[in-house]
Design a protein around this motif. Structure first.
Motif, PDB file in Angstrom:
ATOM      1  N   ARG A  25     -40.307 -53.464 -24.139  1.00 15.68           N
ATOM      2  CA  ARG A  25     -41.117 -54.676 -24.082  1.00 15.68           C
ATOM      3  C   ARG A  25     -42.540 -54.435 -24.562  1.00 15.68           C
ATOM      4  O   ARG A  25     -43.183 -55.328 -25.087  1.00 15.68           O
ATOM      5  CB  ARG A  25     -41.150 -55.197 -22.645  1.00 15.68           C
ATOM      6  CG  ARG A  25     -39.792 -55.619 -22.100  1.00 15.68           C
ATOM      7  CD  ARG A  25     -39.327 -56.900 -22.730  1.00 15.68           C
ATOM      8  NE  ARG A  25     -40.200 -58.006 -22.407  1.00 15.68           N
ATOM      9  CZ  ARG A  25     -40.026 -59.259 -22.823  1.00 15.68           C
ATOM     10  NH1 ARG A  25     -39.001 -59.509 -23.627  1.00 15.68           N
ATOM     11  NH2 ARG A  25     -40.853 -60.212 -22.476  1.00 15.68           N
ATOM     12  N   ARG A  26     -43.001 -53.188 -24.389  1.00 16.23           N
ATOM     13  CA  ARG A  26     -44.381 -52.882 -24.749  1.00 16.23           C
ATOM     14  C   ARG A  26     -44.502 -52.222 -26.129  1.00 16.23           C
ATOM     15  O   ARG A  26     -45.600 -51.867 -26.562  1.00 16.23           O
ATOM     16  CB  ARG A  26     -44.990 -51.963 -23.703  1.00 16.23           C
ATOM     17  CG  ARG A  26     -45.088 -52.610 -22.328  1.00 16.23           C
ATOM     18  CD  ARG A  26     -45.363 -51.603 -21.258  1.00 16.23           C
ATOM     19  NE  ARG A  26     -45.449 -52.244 -19.936  1.00 16.23           N
ATOM     20  CZ  ARG A  26     -45.410 -51.575 -18.784  1.00 16.23           C
ATOM     21  NH1 ARG A  26     -45.261 -50.242 -18.815  1.00 16.23           N
ATOM     22  NH2 ARG A  26     -45.497 -52.220 -17.656  1.00 16.23           N
ATOM     23  N   ALA A  27     -43.400 -52.019 -26.854  1.00 15.54           N
ATOM     24  CA  ALA A  27     -43.430 -51.296 -28.126  1.00 15.54           C
ATOM     25  C   ALA A  27     -44.251 -52.037 -29.169  1.00 15.54           C
ATOM     26  O   ALA A  27     -45.082 -51.437 -29.876  1.00 15.54           O
ATOM     27  CB  ALA A  27     -42.001 -51.092 -28.628  1.00 15.54           C
ATOM     28  N   ALA A  28     -44.044 -53.334 -29.297  1.00 14.25           N
ATOM     29  CA  ALA A  28     -44.751 -54.112 -30.319  1.00 14.25           C
ATOM     30  C   ALA A  28     -46.244 -54.090 -30.074  1.00 14.25           C
ATOM     31  O   ALA A  28     -47.055 -53.938 -31.006  1.00 14.25           O
ATOM     32  CB  ALA A  28     -44.213 -55.533 -30.338  1.00 14.25           C
ATOM     33  N   ALA A  29     -46.632 -54.284 -28.795  1.00 13.13           N
ATOM     34  CA  ALA A  29     -48.057 -54.292 -28.478  1.00 13.13           C
ATOM     35  C   ALA A  29     -48.697 -52.935 -28.779  1.00 13.13           C
ATOM     36  O   ALA A  29     -49.823 -52.862 -29.323  1.00 13.13           O
ATOM     37  CB  ALA A  29     -48.254 -54.658 -27.008  1.00 13.13           C
ATOM     38  N   LYS A  52     -27.805 -48.520 -34.042  1.00 14.18           N
ATOM     39  CA  LYS A  52     -28.281 -49.867 -33.654  1.00 14.18           C
ATOM     40  C   LYS A  52     -27.949 -50.906 -34.733  1.00 14.18           C
ATOM     41  O   LYS A  52     -28.447 -52.034 -34.667  1.00 14.18           O
ATOM     42  CB  LYS A  52     -29.786 -49.833 -33.441  1.00 14.18           C
ATOM     43  CG  LYS A  52     -30.217 -48.987 -32.260  1.00 14.18           C
ATOM     44  CD  LYS A  52     -29.701 -49.567 -30.936  1.00 14.18           C
ATOM     45  CE  LYS A  52     -30.176 -48.752 -29.759  1.00 14.18           C
ATOM     46  NZ  LYS A  52     -29.667 -49.298 -28.471  1.00 14.18           N
ATOM     47  N   ASN A  53     -27.125 -50.488 -35.733  1.00 10.63           N
ATOM     48  CA  ASN A  53     -26.687 -51.417 -36.788  1.00 10.63           C
ATOM     49  C   ASN A  53     -27.861 -51.984 -37.574  1.00 10.63           C
ATOM     50  O   ASN A  53     -27.883 -53.175 -37.940  1.00 10.63           O
ATOM     51  CB  ASN A  53     -25.867 -52.566 -36.190  1.00 10.63           C
ATOM     52  CG  ASN A  53     -24.591 -52.080 -35.542  1.00 10.63           C
ATOM     53  OD1 ASN A  53     -23.944 -51.133 -36.066  1.00 10.63           O
ATOM     54  ND2 ASN A  53     -24.226 -52.693 -34.426  1.00 10.63           N
ATOM     55  N   VAL A  54     -28.866 -51.154 -37.812  1.00  8.13           N
ATOM     56  CA  VAL A  54     -29.990 -51.573 -38.641  1.00  8.13           C
ATOM     57  C   VAL A  54     -29.566 -51.446 -40.103  1.00  8.13           C
ATOM     58  O   VAL A  54     -28.874 -50.505 -40.496  1.00  8.13           O
ATOM     59  CB  VAL A  54     -31.228 -50.703 -38.340  1.00  8.13           C
ATOM     60  CG1 VAL A  54     -32.390 -51.087 -39.246  1.00  8.13           C
ATOM     61  CG2 VAL A  54     -31.621 -50.858 -36.873  1.00  8.13           C
ATOM     62  N   GLN A  70     -39.884 -56.170 -39.270  1.00  8.13           N
ATOM     63  CA  GLN A  70     -38.438 -56.278 -39.472  1.00  8.13           C
ATOM     64  C   GLN A  70     -37.672 -55.475 -38.419  1.00  8.13           C
ATOM     65  O   GLN A  70     -36.603 -55.892 -37.942  1.00  8.13           O
ATOM     66  CB  GLN A  70     -38.079 -55.797 -40.884  1.00  8.13           C
ATOM     67  CG  GLN A  70     -38.636 -56.684 -41.988  1.00  8.13           C
ATOM     68  CD  GLN A  70     -38.347 -56.162 -43.387  1.00  8.13           C
ATOM     69  OE1 GLN A  70     -37.370 -55.436 -43.604  1.00  8.13           O
ATOM     70  NE2 GLN A  70     -39.199 -56.495 -44.335  1.00  8.13           N
ATOM     71  N   LEU A  71     -38.225 -54.309 -38.062  1.00  9.22           N
ATOM     72  CA  LEU A  71     -37.565 -53.520 -37.016  1.00  9.22           C
ATOM     73  C   LEU A  71     -37.596 -54.251 -35.664  1.00  9.22           C
ATOM     74  O   LEU A  71     -36.644 -54.149 -34.878  1.00  9.22           O
ATOM     75  CB  LEU A  71     -38.246 -52.158 -36.891  1.00  9.22           C
ATOM     76  CG  LEU A  71     -37.804 -51.091 -37.904  1.00  9.22           C
ATOM     77  CD1 LEU A  71     -38.605 -49.809 -37.700  1.00  9.22           C
ATOM     78  CD2 LEU A  71     -36.311 -50.799 -37.761  1.00  9.22           C
ATOM     79  N   GLU A  72     -38.662 -54.942 -35.424  1.00  7.94           N
ATOM     80  CA  GLU A  72     -38.758 -55.700 -34.161  1.00  7.94           C
ATOM     81  C   GLU A  72     -37.632 -56.736 -34.077  1.00  7.94           C
ATOM     82  O   GLU A  72     -37.003 -56.907 -33.033  1.00  7.94           O
ATOM     83  CB  GLU A  72     -40.123 -56.399 -34.087  1.00  7.94           C
ATOM     84  CG  GLU A  72     -40.280 -57.346 -32.892  1.00  7.94           C
ATOM     85  CD  GLU A  72     -40.352 -56.615 -31.572  1.00  7.94           C
ATOM     86  OE1 GLU A  72     -40.596 -55.382 -31.576  1.00  7.94           O
ATOM     87  OE2 GLU A  72     -40.146 -57.273 -30.531  1.00  7.94           O
ATOM     88  N   ASP A  73     -37.361 -57.378 -35.206  1.00  5.99           N
ATOM     89  CA  ASP A  73     -36.274 -58.354 -35.225  1.00  5.99           C
ATOM     90  C   ASP A  73     -34.907 -57.671 -35.145  1.00  5.99           C
ATOM     91  O   ASP A  73     -33.976 -58.214 -34.508  1.00  5.99           O
ATOM     92  CB  ASP A  73     -36.358 -59.183 -36.506  1.00  5.99           C
ATOM     93  CG  ASP A  73     -37.631 -59.999 -36.572  1.00  5.99           C
ATOM     94  OD1 ASP A  73     -38.220 -60.267 -35.477  1.00  5.99           O
ATOM     95  OD2 ASP A  73     -38.064 -60.352 -37.677  1.00  5.99           O
TER      96      ASP A  73
END
Length: 606
Positions: free
Chosen positions: A496-500, A556-558, A601-604
């Motif tokens: 949850r805190r990765a993007a921030a 993770k199927n990226v 894009q990784l966040e999505d």
């Protein structure tokens, strides 16, 4: 000085003797109670007033009473210059036989004539509770709650026992006592079911007077007075009323005891609580006669007069005038029906103001009731208010009476208001009346409009206010669970805190870019890339090598293209950090945009 005082005393004595010789002699005999226990004492008091009379001659009482002692007292009164005297003889007897006996007249001789008192009937009982009743004999007719010796009781007295419907009956509740009553209270009042009730105001201290009943003197106190108006015909019963009284305990000592006068003082007498109750009283209520009942009769009973007045007889159009209708008389004032005046159709009439004035006389209810009608004439002309009538039944004459007022003539001049400017076009008064039923006056001020049938509970603000508490509760519940999961689940918290965290690293990289520090810029971008992936996948950043990163992202199927872009960014950062040459500002700006896009894009994707 002594001589003058003697002369005055002789003069007063002469006046007394002269007055006594000329005054009318009266003889009154009373007993302290009429129900006496065997071997108990009772006192016969003989009061002789007026004239120069001798001692009383008692009747023969040896068969049921024995004389135990005598005493006497004298009183002289001078009221408004007139002198009167009385001599009271007290005879104490002991009851010696049981049964009902009569004390004959007591005779007193004065001026050559013989004066006699009224006889007295007494009852001597074998015990304080009275004689045993004979089998099948009816119970004694005594007031409920009367003390055993009849010295204290409560009565409900009515001024009449046969009335018409809605004709008042005055009920007076009286305490009769031959004992010292210190206090009374805790009254249990009758409900007066079937009656309209109008209570009389009573003084704080009840009115008292003395009354002799069957030879016994009582102190009478009026404790309650009520006017009741029966509402239905037939036999109606006034229920009993009860009172709790604190009365002095009767104490009997030997007659002529030296200390009797001292200890008989009410201050030293003990008191006891006695409950007394009145007897129910039945009255007969007659129906109002059907013959001769006038039209418009609404049930008023009594004796009334009617008057109708206006505050002025000349006025202008649209000016207000007050019509006052007043009904006065004796009867149930509060329930008088409103009169129905017939007013011209050109008049606008408002609801009347009603006032009433009720007077409580000694034996009747009287007063007046007033209706004030505010009227506004809308058209000029001469108008006549027809006589107002009021029908009632007079119980004294047993006939119906219709009271009537006189006609009132009003002169209405043209005014300057908007109504007077209306052109009728020759319409008659009847036309005006018909139009008034269909047309409403134009409202000058805009009134708030509301859709017909609209309800507040269907409005948006009402639904919003209704939903807000529920939504707030659900939001608080979700927030509490989110905070609990952040505290207990490390992987969830890092994700949850990765993007921030990545945005903070990119912000630091932009500062390096602005400072033209290429080495530092690429180092911050690399920490943003690896830190974001480590937080998202909950792995240590130190262990993220190229092969491990590629493996984790594939699990993770990226998309492979995104994996390639991410790894290229990492290669660029490593190259620029350790290359001898430095990148230009434009190159760093372009790479910043590229790295931010990969992170987005990784966040999505994750």
């Amino acid at each position: 000085m002594t001589t003058i005082r003697a002369i005055l005393l002789l003069a007063i004595g002469g006046v007394v003797l002269a007055s006594n010789s000329l005054a009318q002699v009266t003889v009154t005999a009373t007993v302290d109670r009429t129900r006496i226990g065997l071997n108990e004492d009772f006192t016969l008091s003989v009061e002789v007033s007026g004239g120069n009379a001798g001692e009383p001659q008692l009747p023969a009482m040896e068969s049921f009473a024995r004389l135990a002692g005598t005493s006497s007292s004298q009183s002289i009164q001078i009221i408004n210059g007139r002198m009167s005297s009385s001599h009271t003889y007290h005879y104490t007897f002991i009851a010696v036989a049981t049964g009902s006996f009569e004390i004959g007249p007591v005779e007193v001789a004065a001026g050559g004539q013989t004066y006699r008192s009224a006889p007295i009937r007494i009852e001597i009982l074998p015990a304080a509770g009275g004689p045993p009743a004979a089998p099948g004999a009816p119970p004694p007719q005594t007031d409920p709650g009367v003390t055993a010796d009849g010295s204290l009781f409560l009565r409900a007295e009515v001024d009449r026992k046969q009335v018409y419907v809605n004709q008042p009956v005055i009920v007076t509740f009286k305490i009769y006592t031959a004992r010292n009553v210190r206090n009374y209270g805790n009254a249990r009042l009758p409900t007066f079911t079937g009656f309209w009730v109008e209570d009389f105001p009573m003084p704080r201290q009840p009115r008292t007077y003395q009354q002799v009943i069957n030879g016994q003197r009582y102190l009478v106190a009026e404790v309650k007075r009520t006017a009741i108006f029966p509402q239905t015909a037939g036999r109606s019963t006034i229920e009993a009323m009860s009172l709790d009284c604190e009365v002095a305990v009767a104490q009997r000592r030997r007659p002529r005891d030296l200390f009797d006068s001292f200890f008989d003082d009410p201050f030293f007498a003990p008191f006891e609580r006695v409950t007394i109750a009145s007897r129910p009283v039945t009255i007969e209520v007659l129906p109002l006669p059907a013959a001769g009942k006038p039209a418009g009769f609404a049930g008023a009973v009594g004796n009334y007069t009617l008057s109708a007045t206006v505050d002025r007889s000349t006025l202008k159009v649209n000016e207000a005038i007050t019509l006052t209708v007043k009904i006065s008389g004796q009867g149930n004032i509060k329930t008088l029906p409103a009169p129905a005046p017939e007013l011209p159709p050109d008049f606008e009439v408002y609801d009347p103001k009603v006032s009433q004035d009720v007077e409580h006389g000694e034996t009747q209810i009287s007063g007046s009731k007033t209706w004030e009608y505010v009227m506004v004439p809308r058209f000029a002309g001469t108008h006549v208010l027809k006589p107002i009538t009021f029908a009632y039944f007079d119980p004294r004459t047993r006939q119906y009476v219709t009271a009537s007022s006189k006609p009132i003539t009003l002169t209405v001049d043209p005014g300057t208001g908007e109504y007077s400017a209306v052109t009728l076009g020759g319409a008659s008064k009847e036309d005006v009346r018909l139009l008034g039923q269909d047309i409403r006056f134009i409202a000058i001020n805009a009134a708030p409009l509301q859709r017909l049938g609209a309800a507040n509970y269907t409005s948006a603000w009402f639904v919003t206010l209704l939903v807000l508490p529920v939504a707030g509760f659900l939001g608080a519940l979700v927030w509490q669970r989110h905070q609990a999961k952040l505290a207990s689940n490390v992987a969830y918290a890092r994700s949850r805190r990765a993007a921030a965290a990545a945005q903070r690293q990119l912000k630091a990289a932009r500062k390096r870019l602005q400072a033209n520090d290429s080495k530092g810029f690429y180092a911050e971008v690399q920490r943003a890339l690896t830190g974001f992936l480590g937080n998202k996948l909950n792995v240590a950043e130190a262990g993220l090598v190229t092969e491990r990163i590629e493996q984790l992202l594939r699990e993770k199927n990226v998309a492979p293209a995104l994996i390639s872009d991410y790894l290229n960014c990492l290669y660029t950062c490593d190259y620029q950090r350790f290359a001898p040459a430095t990148a230009t500002s434009a190159e760093m700006q372009q790479f910043y945009q590229q790295a931010a896009a990969v992170l987005e894009q990784l966040e999505d994707a994750l």
